[in-house]
Design a protein around this motif. Structure first.
Motif, PDB file in Angstrom:
ATOM      1  N   SER A  78      61.936   0.892  83.113  1.00  0.00           N
ATOM      2  CA  SER A  78      63.298   1.724  83.549  1.00  0.00           C
ATOM      3  C   SER A  78      64.371   1.192  83.160  1.00  0.00           C
ATOM      4  O   SER A  78      65.543   1.800  83.102  1.00  0.00           O
ATOM      5  N   PHE A  79      64.600  -0.027  82.504  1.00  0.00           N
ATOM      6  CA  PHE A  79      65.420  -0.578  81.864  1.00  0.00           C
ATOM      7  C   PHE A  79      65.713  -0.481  80.432  1.00  0.00           C
ATOM      8  O   PHE A  79      66.663  -0.934  79.831  1.00  0.00           O
ATOM      9  N   LEU A  80      64.893   0.057  79.775  1.00  0.00           N
ATOM     10  CA  LEU A  80      64.670   0.314  78.366  1.00  0.00           C
ATOM     11  C   LEU A  80      64.955   1.906  78.109  1.00  0.00           C
ATOM     12  O   LEU A  80      64.973   2.717  78.799  1.00  0.00           O
ATOM     13  N   GLU A  81      64.947   2.015  76.635  1.00  0.00           N
ATOM     14  CA  GLU A  81      65.191   3.290  76.201  1.00  0.00           C
ATOM     15  C   GLU A  81      64.075   3.852  75.383  1.00  0.00           C
ATOM     16  O   GLU A  81      63.711   3.075  74.381  1.00  0.00           O
ATOM     17  N   ASN A  82      63.119   4.764  75.740  1.00  0.00           N
ATOM     18  CA  ASN A  82      62.196   5.294  74.893  1.00  0.00           C
ATOM     19  C   ASN A  82      61.348   4.440  74.446  1.00  0.00           C
ATOM     20  O   ASN A  82      60.984   4.058  73.371  1.00  0.00           O
ATOM     21  N   ALA A  83      60.676   3.645  75.500  1.00  0.00           N
ATOM     22  CA  ALA A  83      59.813   2.352  75.097  1.00  0.00           C
ATOM     23  C   ALA A  83      58.449   2.791  75.714  1.00  0.00           C
ATOM     24  O   ALA A  83      58.067   3.282  76.789  1.00  0.00           O
ATOM     25  N   ASN A  84      57.407   2.091  74.928  1.00  0.00           N
ATOM     26  CA  ASN A  84      55.935   2.174  75.144  1.00  0.00           C
ATOM     27  C   ASN A  84      55.507   0.657  75.529  1.00  0.00           C
ATOM     28  O   ASN A  84      55.073   0.010  74.506  1.00  0.00           O
ATOM     29  N   PRO A  85      55.658   0.237  76.605  1.00  0.00           N
ATOM     30  CA  PRO A  85      55.451  -1.114  77.037  1.00  0.00           C
ATOM     31  C   PRO A  85      53.958  -1.640  77.259  1.00  0.00           C
ATOM     32  O   PRO A  85      53.176  -0.917  77.937  1.00  0.00           O
ATOM     33  N   ILE A  86      53.520  -2.891  76.874  1.00  0.00           N
ATOM     34  CA  ILE A  86      52.386  -3.436  77.324  1.00  0.00           C
ATOM     35  C   ILE A  86      52.484  -4.770  77.666  1.00  0.00           C
ATOM     36  O   ILE A  86      53.352  -5.535  76.841  1.00  0.00           O
ATOM     37  N   ARG A  87      51.766  -5.291  78.357  1.00  0.00           N
ATOM     38  CA  ARG A  87      51.767  -6.763  79.063  1.00  0.00           C
ATOM     39  C   ARG A  87      50.743  -7.493  78.312  1.00  0.00           C
ATOM     40  O   ARG A  87      49.329  -7.391  78.277  1.00  0.00           O
ATOM     41  N   LEU A  88      51.031  -8.538  77.231  1.00  0.00           N
ATOM     42  CA  LEU A  88      50.130  -9.327  76.368  1.00  0.00           C
ATOM     43  C   LEU A  88      50.310 -10.633  76.977  1.00  0.00           C
ATOM     44  O   LEU A  88      50.438 -11.734  76.335  1.00  0.00           O
ATOM     45  N   ASN A  89      49.799 -10.862  77.980  1.00  0.00           N
ATOM     46  CA  ASN A  89      49.588 -12.122  78.889  1.00  0.00           C
ATOM     47  C   ASN A  89      48.184 -13.089  78.905  1.00  0.00           C
ATOM     48  O   ASN A  89      47.230 -12.460  78.278  1.00  0.00           O
ATOM     49  N   ALA A  90      48.486 -14.320  79.198  1.00  0.00           N
ATOM     50  CA  ALA A  90      47.086 -15.168  79.319  1.00  0.00           C
ATOM     51  C   ALA A  90      47.471 -16.026  80.541  1.00  0.00           C
ATOM     52  O   ALA A  90      48.673 -16.414  80.685  1.00  0.00           O
ATOM     53  N   ASN A  91      46.486 -16.540  81.212  1.00  0.00           N
ATOM     54  CA  ASN A  91      46.464 -17.627  82.208  1.00  0.00           C
ATOM     55  C   ASN A  91      46.660 -18.845  81.532  1.00  0.00           C
ATOM     56  O   ASN A  91      46.212 -19.052  80.557  1.00  0.00           O
ATOM     57  N   SER A  92      47.759 -19.531  81.885  1.00  0.00           N
ATOM     58  CA  SER A  92      48.147 -20.962  81.279  1.00  0.00           C
ATOM     59  C   SER A  92      48.332 -20.763  80.022  1.00  0.00           C
ATOM     60  O   SER A  92      48.052 -21.667  79.033  1.00  0.00           O
ATOM     61  N   GLU A  93      49.404 -19.659  79.569  1.00  0.00           N
ATOM     62  CA  GLU A  93      49.503 -19.271  78.357  1.00  0.00           C
ATOM     63  C   GLU A  93      50.161 -20.374  77.731  1.00  0.00           C
ATOM     64  O   GLU A  93      51.044 -21.107  78.048  1.00  0.00           O
ATOM     65  N   SER A  94      49.935 -20.671  76.078  1.00  0.00           N
ATOM     66  CA  SER A  94      50.576 -21.709  75.648  1.00  0.00           C
ATOM     67  C   SER A  94      51.620 -20.871  74.440  1.00  0.00           C
ATOM     68  O   SER A  94      51.491 -19.888  74.315  1.00  0.00           O
TER      69      SER A  94
END
Length: 333
Positions: free
Chosen positions: A88-104
């Protein structure tokens, strides 16, 4: 006599090997870690999975059809920034979350490099960091942390070997068999079996923390019930020790160069913590020497956000309620 001895030996060996054979067949049939086959969705999984692998595999599953161009990277605190809110804060975006637990930092660095090498347009990035993330600069090969082969470049065989080894470790196998038989979560299973299933969006990797439902049901009583998960804060809290040194600087500088190449609209958020422990000042200076100063947002330490208990699920994770406020502040500056 010799034949009888042979028969006895075979019988005894068979009795010993049958359970092992059954476990091997069961492992490949049930695929508890969800790494032997490709899945469209990873919901309703009782086993603690490799979150980094799942998020990247989901990206691979849908990148051609959804044309992802915006990425949320970081540890489990990224759950405070659902793509629906960020978008909602971006313009024409296709987002995805590329997370990991305890990420480094190492894993974040490898992911951003892989996106660039794959020809993916990196339009927007939300980078969620803290002292713990920045301190990790070596690869982790444990089954819950090992990187997806598409990122690391290791063979499928080497990758899957870590999971079958973990499966036969008694620390995993005993609670796993217990759960398979009785379908009951017990406290000793923590780290192997999930107490409650996270609700994952298969297209964006957004996760709704099951505690959110508990808060909706019990409202402020939630924080009374979970009082022990909010330890009393000390009167004087030392700042975090410095963790950004030469290796970190090199990785962060390469990340910054990739952002410049793509003209990425990136924002770096330093996590607020219930402990109110402050991010190291020298580390903050190092970040500002590498990235654009106005793109670095430090919410650590004592402030109006960390004072409010209702922004947190427990001492380590904060809610999308606070995530939205932080994004509002960042994108309206």
């Amino acid at each position: 006599m010799a034949n009888k001895d042979l028969v006895t030996f075979v019988k005894k060996t068979g009795i010993f090997l049958l359970p092992i054979l059954a476990l091997i067949i069961g492992y490949f049939y049930s695929d508890p870690f969800k790494v032997n086959h490709t899945y469209k969705a990873y919901n309703n999984q009782p086993i603690e999975l490799n979150q980094g692998y799942i998020s990247w595999q989901s990206f691979l599953n849908h990148r051609d059809s959804l044309k992802y161009d915006s990425f949320i990277l970081g540890n489990s605190c990224t759950m405070a920034y659902p793509t629906t809110i960020w978008k909602s804060f971006l313009e024409n975006a296709n987002p995805i979350r590329l997370n990991a637990n305890s990420e480094s930092l190492y894993a974040i660095y490898k992911k951003i490099k892989r996106l660039d090498e794959s020809g993916v347009y990196i339009k927007n990035v939300l980078l969620i960091i803290d002292n713990n993330t920045l301190g990790k600069v070596v690869k982790n090969t444990s089954h819950t942390r090992i990187l997806h082969p598409d990122i690391s470049g290791i063979s499928e065989t080497e990758f899957k070997k870590e999971f079958i080894t973990a499966f036969f470790n008694p620390k995993f196998l005993i609670p796993y068999i217990d759960y398979c038989i009785f379908h009951t979560y017990r406290k000793y299973m923590r780290g192997v079996i999930m107490e409650k299933d996270d609700h994952r969006n298969q297209l964006t990797n957004d996760i709704r923390n099951p505690r959110e439902s508990e808060i909706e049901q019990f409202e402020r009583q939630y924080w009374v019930t979970h009082k022990k998960e909010f330890p009393a804060r000390e009167l004087h809290i030392d700042d975090y020790s410095q963790v950004i040194f030469n290796t970190q600087k090199k990785m962060l500088s390469e990340i910054c160069e990739i952002f410049k190449k793509h003209k990425t609209d990136y924002q770096i958020i330093i996590n607020p913590e219930w402990s109110q422990r402050k991010f190291n000042n020298q580390d903050l200076i190092e970040l500002k020497n590498i990235f654009e100063t106005d793109r670095i947002h430090n919410f650590s330490g004592k402030n109006i956000y960390t004072e409010n208990q209702e922004y947190f699920y427990e001492k380590s994770h904060y809610r999308p309620l606070l995530g939205r406020i932080i994004l509002q502040e960042i994108y309206t500056e």
